[in-house]
Design a protein around this motif. Structure first.
Motif: not given
Lengths: 305, 305
Positions: A49-78
């Motif tokens: 459920n953790l997304v690492y988004m690496d920007l030139p300025q540094g790393r952003v970490i997003i926790e996906l709301a798997q239990d709230w929006t599972p279809a969106h989390a699945a598509n984002i993982r894909t």
């Protein structure tokens, strides 16, 4: 002299909350409270459920709301696993509202980057209706927008018990799924993070993908875009995303160690209360109340504990 | 054919609010509402209360809260007129909290820039107690922090009628007077602007100098500072302020034309309601409520009207 001191200490130790003239009126600091938190009060987010988004300025970490929006989390993982986001850009920064990223040519069908095997449209997951129970730690301070608010596994949640609906609130750092006018048009290929006063009127109109748990200071400090909704008018203003990965796909040794304070823990309740009733040398009139979106959920680097 | 069309138009014109299938459900946009505002619904702020802060990125305009914190406004005018701020710097940017400016060496008595004839300390003006009446347009949506909220001459105001106290709320863009621990230590030589979720726990603990009415996008987008409270750890990160002037001291031809929508006007009420109940092709579930700090007071350039 020593004996008397020892006696005084012994007496003090017998009192649960020693009344120290000034200190008695002071609220504890989050740092003091967190230092005393039990190890079990911290949770380690699931690396799926953790997304690492690496920007030139540094790393952003997003926790996906798997239990709230599972279809969106699945598509984002894909999308992430097929490297859709690598090389896409921060395309919009609207002051006091959102920073949005994705394919700058996403609205132009001829130029748009392929979303690969990800789904083009998704059934909206704007609210959670009835069904499966979910953890909920209620905040008793009230809310302008919803009958009830609180936290659920780290997410700020609003709900309407009569309607049997609950949703993650658009607070600072909440990550949402951008979409066109059709409710089903959001597929996760363009996301936004809230960078200003919580725009709670977005609640129930958009799917929430998750929340930024580290690195908000990179997303919030980009120059604001010149077009009316904050889109960059000059392509060279766009910041290119180096890579976006799911933590589970990153070798363990290369992951960013991170833990989040459990929002159903006693220490979290104490941290919230210390902010609600902050009183110290500087804050002499405690607010007595706290808004859902004024509460940050503490995170820590467990390797430094 | 033409005749029938003309008849249809004539009939439509006789109806105050023609029921157009889809459009009837849509809320008007702020742009539509502002286009119809009467000239008298706009006010031109007193140039004695307007501060021009020229940064390398552009001009920030602050309206001083003369009626709320007169002693602070007077001291700030003295500092500005004696060129205290020219060459001072943005010294602190704490994410989701404040951008603060002033003398980087202000806390070091040996190095600190002289504040000239300005007063070193001021009697706190954290709240307004009883006394003179003030304009107040109540917002009926409720508030987490205060018994009543609304607007007064453009400022977001909270009040406690029982205690007979009122104060400007710390919303996005509110400008406050930084101070040390002593309540009287704020003199206006260091100011801050709110750049995140309204930290309403600052209310009643600090004096509010005014609010940014133009140029927030410059103050909100500076890199966040590396020290715990967002102070810059590297002096080269500080942005130097070119000049700070009172608009009244600037030749009229060189002033920035600006007008603010009156917060006691019908158009302002309509703009607030359109946001509260926004419904269009995108927003299908209106919030029905709006928080004090989610309301931006419209401004315009009267030379472009």
């Amino acid at each position: 002299m020593l004996a008397r001191t020892c006696l005084a200490l012994a007496l003090a130790a017998a009192v649960a909350l020693p009344a120290l003239a000034d200190d008695a009126k002071k609220s504890p600091t989050p740092k003091e409270l967190l230092a005393k938190a039990a190890p079990t009060e911290w949770r380690t987010p699931d690396p799926q459920n953790l997304v690492y988004m690496d920007l030139p300025q540094g790393r952003v970490i997003i926790e996906l709301a798997q239990d709230w929006t599972p279809a969106h989390a699945a598509n984002i993982r894909t999308l992430i696993r097929e490297h859709y986001f690598d090389g896409t850009q921060v395309i919009r920064v609207q002051d006091n509202f959102v920073t949005q990223w994705g394919d700058a040519d996403g609205d132009d069908k001829k130029k748009a980057k392929s979303i690969g095997t990800a789904k083009e449209t998704l059934t909206p997951e704007f609210t959670r209706k009835g069904g499966k129970a979910y953890p909920f730690t209620k905040l008793d301070d009230g809310d302008v927008y919803a009958p009830e608010v609180g936290f659920s596994d780290g997410f700020p949640v609003a709900r309407d018990p009569k309607a049997g609906e609950a949703w993650i609130a658009h607070c600072y750092g909440t990550v949402g799924v951008a979409r066109d006018t059709g409710a089903e048009t959001g597929n996760g290929s363009s996301l936004y993070a809230i960078i200003g006063q919580a725009p709670r009127n977005l609640d129930r109109n958009l799917a929430v993908a998750g929340k930024v748990i580290k690195g908000m200071e990179f997303l919030s400090a980009y120059p604001r875009g010149g077009e009316p909704m904050g889109f960059y008018d000059k392509p060279e203003q766009r910041v290119t995303i180096k890579s976006v990965r799911i933590a589970a796909d990153v070798p363990e040794a290369e992951r960013t160690p991170i833990q989040v304070l459990r929002t159903d823990s006693k220490t979290f309740a104490a941290v919230v209360d210390a902010k609600r009733n902050r009183r110290d040398d500087f804050y002499t009139r405690p607010a007595g109340k706290i808004d859902l979106c004024n509460i940050s959920v503490p995170v820590r680097d467990p390797s430094k504990k």
